[in-house]
Design a protein around this motif. Structure first.
Motif, PDB file in Angstrom:
ATOM      1  N   THR A 263      -3.731   6.113   0.666  1.00  0.00           N
ATOM      2  CA  THR A 263      -3.648   5.383   2.650  1.00  0.00           C
ATOM      3  C   THR A 263      -5.185   4.369   2.623  1.00  0.00           C
ATOM      4  OG1 THR A 263      -5.438   6.829   1.725  1.00  0.00           O
ATOM      5  CG2 THR A 263      -3.871   8.270   2.125  1.00  0.00           C
ATOM      6  N   GLN A 264      -5.503   3.866   3.854  1.00  0.00           N
ATOM      7  CA  GLN A 264      -6.294   2.546   4.017  1.00  0.00           C
ATOM      8  C   GLN A 264      -7.493   3.479   3.993  1.00  0.00           C
ATOM      9  OE1 GLN A 264      -5.649   2.434   8.287  1.00  0.00           O
ATOM     10  NE2 GLN A 264      -4.114   1.045   8.299  1.00  0.00           N
ATOM     11  N   GLU A 265      -7.484   4.261   3.536  1.00  0.00           N
ATOM     12  CA  GLU A 265      -9.356   4.962   3.489  1.00  0.00           C
ATOM     13  C   GLU A 265      -9.429   4.843   1.670  1.00  0.00           C
ATOM     14  OE1 GLU A 265      -7.411   6.909   5.413  1.00  0.00           O
ATOM     15  OE2 GLU A 265      -8.602   6.542   7.307  1.00  0.00           O
ATOM     16  N   GLN A 266      -8.140   4.996   0.340  1.00  0.00           N
ATOM     17  CA  GLN A 266      -8.206   4.913   0.075  1.00  0.00           C
ATOM     18  C   GLN A 266      -8.056   3.839  -0.631  1.00  0.00           C
ATOM     19  OE1 GLN A 266      -4.448   7.706  -1.236  1.00  0.00           O
ATOM     20  NE2 GLN A 266      -5.659   9.118  -2.029  1.00  0.00           N
TER      21      GLN A 266
ATOM     22  N   VAL B  26     -13.029  -0.097   5.888  1.00  0.00           N
ATOM     23  CA  VAL B  26     -11.193   0.509   6.297  1.00  0.00           C
ATOM     24  C   VAL B  26     -11.400  -0.381   7.975  1.00  0.00           C
ATOM     25  CG1 VAL B  26     -10.139   2.399   7.110  1.00  0.00           C
ATOM     26  CG2 VAL B  26     -11.905   2.673   5.648  1.00  0.00           C
ATOM     27  N   SER B  27     -12.038  -0.505   8.858  1.00  0.00           N
ATOM     28  CA  SER B  27     -12.021  -1.197   9.638  1.00  0.00           C
ATOM     29  C   SER B  27     -11.239  -2.510   8.971  1.00  0.00           C
ATOM     30  CB  SER B  27     -13.349  -1.010  10.491  1.00  0.00           C
ATOM     31  OG  SER B  27     -13.845  -1.815  10.009  1.00  0.00           O
TER      32      SER B  27
ATOM     33  N   ARG C  27       0.910  -1.416   0.073  1.00  0.00           N
ATOM     34  CA  ARG C  27       0.212   0.023  -0.034  1.00  0.00           C
ATOM     35  C   ARG C  27       0.540   1.315   0.458  1.00  0.00           C
ATOM     36  NH1 ARG C  27      -1.576   3.082   4.191  1.00  0.00           N
ATOM     37  NH2 ARG C  27      -1.102   2.015   5.361  1.00  0.00           N
TER      38      ARG C  27
ATOM     39  N   ALA D 133      -8.836   0.460   1.147  1.00  0.00           N
ATOM     40  CA  ALA D 133     -10.335  -0.165   1.403  1.00  0.00           C
ATOM     41  C   ALA D 133     -11.404   0.611   0.200  1.00  0.00           C
ATOM     42  CB  ALA D 133     -10.638   0.702   2.242  1.00  0.00           C
ATOM     43  N   GLY D 134     -11.089   1.441  -0.172  1.00  0.00           N
ATOM     44  CA  GLY D 134     -12.201   2.116  -1.185  1.00  0.00           C
ATOM     45  C   GLY D 134     -12.031   1.719  -2.274  1.00  0.00           C
TER      46      GLY D 134
ATOM     47  N   LEU E  75     -10.013  -3.770   6.989  1.00  0.00           N
ATOM     48  CA  LEU E  75      -7.877  -3.277   6.385  1.00  0.00           C
ATOM     49  C   LEU E  75      -7.376  -3.389   7.467  1.00  0.00           C
ATOM     50  CD1 LEU E  75      -5.630  -2.952   3.919  1.00  0.00           C
ATOM     51  CD2 LEU E  75      -6.813  -0.767   3.681  1.00  0.00           C
ATOM     52  N   ARG E  76      -8.211  -2.070   8.069  1.00  0.00           N
ATOM     53  CA  ARG E  76      -7.191  -1.358   9.502  1.00  0.00           C
ATOM     54  C   ARG E  76      -6.474  -2.839  10.334  1.00  0.00           C
ATOM     55  NH1 ARG E  76      -9.749   4.017  10.722  1.00  0.00           N
ATOM     56  NH2 ARG E  76      -8.825   4.990   9.113  1.00  0.00           N
TER      57      ARG E  76
END
Length: 80
Positions: A34-37, A46-47, A28, A39-40, A49-50
């Motif tokens: 980002t994690q948000e990107q 997102v949770s 990544r 995950a989207g 992926l985290r």
């Protein structure tokens, strides 16, 4: 906890989960996401992926990992 299920800390896959977490974060990061990107793009929470990136998910689902691999443009074997 259901009978027969081991605790996360005692899982025989703990080491593999840690390797997966490191590799996923690196892939990544290499792509500047980002994690948000990510995950989207993968259409996962997102949770989720985290939790995978932190090693809290010991055995992530096949289709979750497939979606993440596709979103990163890599083969599933890249996570090994």
């Amino acid at each position: 906890m259901p009978a027969g299920r081991s605790r996360r800390e005692n899982s025989r896959f703990r080491g593999e989960a840690e390797v997966l977490a490191i590799r996923l974060r690196a892939l990544r990061g290499d792509r500047g996401l980002t994690q948000e990107q990510l995950a989207g793009r993968a259409r996962v929470a997102v949770s989720t992926l985290r939790k995978i990136e932190s090693g809290r998910v010991i055995e992530p689902g096949y289709f979750t990992m497939l979606a993440l691999a596709n979103a990163l443009g890599v083969d599933l074997r890249e996570f090994a």
